[in-house]
Design an enzyme around this catalytic site. Structure first.
Site, PDB file in Angstrom:
ATOM      1  N   GLU A 278      -5.541   8.778  -2.152  1.00 57.64           N
ATOM      2  CA  GLU A 278      -4.926   7.590  -2.731  1.00 57.64           C
ATOM      3  C   GLU A 278      -3.867   7.909  -3.773  1.00 57.64           C
ATOM      4  OE1 GLU A 278      -8.853   8.401  -4.969  1.00 57.64           O
ATOM      5  OE2 GLU A 278      -8.131   8.536  -2.916  1.00 57.64           O
ATOM      6  N   GLU A 303      -7.488   3.338   1.395  1.00 59.69           N
ATOM      7  CA  GLU A 303      -6.613   3.960   0.385  1.00 59.69           C
ATOM      8  C   GLU A 303      -5.842   2.903  -0.408  1.00 59.69           C
ATOM      9  OE1 GLU A 303      -7.383   6.875  -0.128  1.00 59.69           O
ATOM     10  OE2 GLU A 303      -8.381   7.232   1.784  1.00 59.69           O
ATOM     11  N   TYR A 390     -19.654   6.691  -1.577  1.00 59.10           N
ATOM     12  CA  TYR A 390     -18.990   5.623  -0.831  1.00 59.10           C
ATOM     13  C   TYR A 390     -20.003   4.557  -0.413  1.00 59.10           C
ATOM     14  CZ  TYR A 390     -15.130   8.991  -0.108  1.00 59.10           C
ATOM     15  OH  TYR A 390     -14.114   9.890  -0.280  1.00 59.10           O
TER      16      TYR A 390
END
Length: 623
Positions: A278, A303, A390
C-alpha cells in the site's frame, strides 16, 4: 527529564527523545553496482531538553559522513543486533531544547546486503531489455536503505530526488524530471533527476522507490496504471473503470475523503513477494492479479482501503498489526458488499476463514503469533507475518458490527478515522475510542462494558465463528461432496464430472471448491487428480489463485503429473502467498525437486521471500 515511553520494541532508535518531522532523500540509482548512493536529510524535533545523542536504525549501510546543522558531527555504528541491524549514534554539539528542531544530513550508500531492494537483470524482466529495481520496506527494512527511525510510531513528510537512467516512481506526488546528465561512459544511458513530494506524513515502511522500463496509461479520473510497455495494454484492460467505483464505495463508508490526491497502480515483475503493497500514491501490485478475467482485482480494493487503515491511521508497532490489516480486510469486504451485495462480502469472509485455519494450524492453536496483539520483543516481525492479523483482525471488527448493530457501528467507522488520521495508535487507543464514542448510548455502553477485551486481544487460536451467508458456497461444497463420494465409493457413485459443473462460477467459487477438495486430497489417485484438472480446465488456467490450489491438491495426493507444473509455477511467481505453501507441499511430495527448484530460482525471489523459504525448507541451518 521528560520522555515518551516507546511503544515499538523492534526499533533501536531513541524516537522517544527525538522524532523525525521531514525526510529528504537524494539518491542516484546505480544499476551497475546495484546500489543507491547519495544523501538523506532528517529534520528532527527534540522531545526533551537534555538528550545529546540521536540514535537511528541502520542495517548493512555504508555511512561515510554526517553533518548536524551543516557542521561535521561525530557518529558511531554499534554492533549488529539481530534482527534489528546496527544502532547509528550521532553526537550533537549540545542538547536541543524541547520543541526545537535539528537538521541531520547523512552521506550514505546501500550495500549488497540490503534487504529492502531487489535488483533485476534485464533477463529477469518481461522484455529483457533493461534492468529494474524496486523496494519493499515493510516491516523493518527501510533501515537498510537509509538511516532512520524505522518504526511505524513515527511519521514524517517526505521529499524525493532520485536520479536514474530509467523512469522512477516513489511514494509521493510527482513534481517533474529534470537536470539531464549525459552518460558517464560509452554504452551507458544519460540520467534524469525525478522528484516527488509527499505532503502527508507517512511511516518509514511506506517509503518506496521503483525504477525500470515503465510506461503508464489512464484507468480512471484519479488513477493510472504503470507496468512494462509490453504488459501495459493488458494491465489497462484489466483495471480500467474498476478503481473509481472502489473509491466511491469506500468514501461512502469512511471519512475523511481520499487524502493522497492520486491513486495509481504499479504492476511489478513477478518476483514481488506480496499481493500488493500500500505505498502511498502508488500501490505496488503482483502481476498475478492480471488474469484476463477481472476476477483477482480484489487486491486493489484491499490496498486502496489501506489509504485509510494503515497509511492514514497507522498501527504504532507490529505488535498491533491487526489495526492495519484487520481494518483493511474489513473495509475491502465492505467495498465488495456495496458493489456486489452482502453475499459476496460473506463469501470473501468464508475464504478468509480457510486462510485463518491454515495459519493457526501451522503455528499451533496456542502459539503467541495466533493472538491479535502479539509480543515481538527480540523477535523479527517478518516471522510473525501470516493471515492471522488480517482475518482475526477482520473478525474482531465484524464482532463489533454484530454486537452493536451495523447502523451504530457504521457511525463509529468515520469517527475512528477522523479521530486518528495522521497518527499512529495501538489497540488500547482503539478500545478507548470505541468506548468513548458510545459512552452516552446506554445499550451499547453496557455491551462494551461486558465485552471480554482481554480475550479479544490476548487469547490465542480461533475467534468466535459467526454464521456466514452460505449462498455462494453451497454449490462449491455440494460439488466437493460429490467428488468425495466418488473418491471413496468409486464403484457405487453415479457422478460423472463434466465441465458444466463449474461453468457458471466466478473464479473464487473454484477456489472454495478446491480448498474443500484439499481436505481429502490425499485420498485422490493420480488418475483422479488428472480427471479433476482436465475436466474443469484447472490444469490450464491462467488464474494463479485457481491453478495454485489445483496443483496443491495434486501435491497432497502425491500425483506426479503435478510436480513439474508446481516447480514451473514456483519459477515464475514470487508472491509468498503461493510460494511458501507450495514449497512446503512440494517438499513433502519430492524434497529433491523442492530443493532443486529453490536453488534454481532463489536469485529470482525478493530477499524477504528467499529468506522465508530458506527457513521453511532448511530451518535455521542456512544462516
Amino acid at each position: 527529564m521528560e520522555t515518551r515511553t516507546p511503544r515499538d520494541p523492534n526499533t533501536l532508535s531513541n524516537y522517544h527523545n527525538y522524532v523525525t518531522r521531514h525526510t529528504s532523500l537524494d539518491f542516484e540509482i546505480e544499476f551497475e553496482r546495484k546500489r543507491l548512493v547519495g544523501s538523506v536529510v532528517l529534520r528532527m524535533e527534540s522531545l526533551t531538553d537534555a538528550e545529546v545523542d540521536v540514535v537511528l536504525d541502520s542495517s548493512f549501510l555504508d555511512v561515510s559522513a554526517i553533518k548536524v546543522d551543516r557542521q561535521s558531527a561525530e557518529f558511531s555504528i554499534g554492533e549488529r543486533i539481530e534482527p534489528y541491524g546496527s544502532p547509528l549514534t550521532i553526537k550533537l554539539p549540545a542538547a536541543v531544547p524541547k520543541g526545537k528542531t535539528v537538521e541531520i544530513e547523512l552521506t550514505v550508500a546501500t550495500t549488497e546486503k540490503c534487504t529492502a531492494l531487489q535488483w533485476m537483470e534485464p533477463a529477469q524482466t518481461s522484455n529483457k531489455k533493461h534492468p529494474y529495481m524496486f523496494s519493499q520496506c515493510q516491516a523493518n527494512h527501510a533501515r537498510s536503505v537509509f538511516p532512520c527511525q524505522d518504526t511505524p510510531d513515527v511519521k514524517s513528510t517526505f521529499s524525493f530526488a532520485l536520479r536514474s537512467p530509467l523512469p522512477v516512481l516513489a511514494s509521493g506526488l510527482p513534481t517533474g524530471a529534470s537536470k539531464y546528465q549525459p552518460a558517464k561512459k560509452d554504452g551507458a544511458s544519460g540520467t534524469l533527476k525525478y522528484t516527488f513530494e509527499q505532503p502527508v506524513a507517512i511511516t518509514s515502511y511506506l517509503m518506496a522507490v521503483a525504477s525500470g522500463d515503465l510506461a503508464c496509461a489512464s484507468i480512471g479520473p484519479r488513477s493510472t496504471v504503470w507496468s512494462g510497455p509490453e504488459e501495459l495494454l493488458e494491465c489497462q484492460q484489466e483495471l480500467e473503470g474498476e478503481i473509481e467505483p472502489f473509491m466511491k464505495a469506500i468514501e461512502s463508508i469512511v471519512k475523511p475523503t481520499y487524502q493522497w490526491t492520486q491513486y495509481n497502480v504499479l504492476i511489478l515483475p513477478p518476483s514481488f513477494p506480496y499481493g500488493g503493497m500500500e505505498n502511498p500514491v502508488w500501490t505496488y501490485a503482483t502481476p498475478s492479479i492480471i488474469s484476463g478475467d477481472k476476477q483477482n482485482i480484489d487486491v486493489i480494493a484491499h490496498e486502496l482501503s489501506h489509504s485509510w487503515s494503515g497509511n492514514l491511521v497507522s498501527a504504532a508497532s507490529w505488535e498491533h498489526f491487526w489495526l492495519n490489516e484487520g481494518w483493511t480486510t474489513y473495509l475491502e469486504r465492505r467495498i465488495q458488499g456495496v458493489l456486489h451485495g452482502e453475499s459476496h462480502r460473506h463469501f470473501s469472509a468464508i475464504i478468509g476463514w480457510k486462510a485463518l485455519e491454515e495459519s493457526i494450524e501451522r503455528y499451533g492453536a496456542d502459539h503467541d503469533f495466533t493472538k491479535l496483539v502479539i509480543d515481538l520483543k527480540g523477535k523479527d516481525p517478518d516471522d510473525a507475518f501470516s493471515s492471522i492479523p488480517y482475518e482475526k483482525g477482520f473478525h474482531a471488527l465484524y464482532q463489533f458490527e454484530l454486537l452493536l448493530g451495523k447502523d451504530k457501528w457504521d457511525n463509529f467507522i468515520p469517527h475512528y478515522f477522523e479521530t486518528f488520521k495522521f497518527k499512529s495508535i495501538d489497540s488500547y487507543d482503539f478500545k478507548a475510542c470505541l468506548i468513548d464514542f458510545f459512552a452516552k448510548d446506554t445499550e451499547a455502553n453496557k455491551k462494551l462494558a461486558e465485552f471480554d477485551w482481554d480475550k479479544l486481544f490476548y487469547a490465542p487460536g480461533y475467534p468466535p465463528k459467526p454464521d456466514f451467508d452460505q449462498t455462494m458456497v453451497k454449490s462449491c461444497y455440494k460439488l466437493a461432496d460429490k467428488w468425495q463420494y466418488l473418491i471413496t465409493n468409486n464403484s457405487s457413485s453415479d457422478f460423472k464430472p463434466h465441465h458444466s459443473d463449474v461453468a457458471d462460477w466466478v473464479s473464487n467459487q473454484s477456489v472454495v471448491f478446491l480448498e474443500k477438495v484439499q481436505s481429502f486430497a490425499e485420498k485422490f489417485s493420480a488418475e483422479q487428480i488428472h480427471l479433476l484438472g482436465h475436466t474443469y480446465g484447472y490444469d490450464k488456467t491462467q488464474n494463479i489463485e485457481v491453478l495454485s490450489r489445483y496443483l496443491s491438491a495434486g501435491l497432497m495426493a502425491k500425483a506426479p503429473e503435478t510436480y513439474q507444473p508446481s516447480a514451473e509455477l514456483l519459477g515464475r511467481i514470487g508472491r509468498m502467498k503461493f510460494v511458501r505453501p507450495m514449497y512446503r507441499l512440494l517438499e513433502k511430495a519430492d524434497r529433491k525437486l523442492a530443493v532443486e527448484t529453490f536453488e534454481k530460482n532463489k536469485d529470482f525471489y525478493h530477499p524477504i521471500c528467499r529468506s522465508m523459504v530458506e527457513k521453511d525448507l532448511f530451518g535455521d541451518e542456512k544462516k
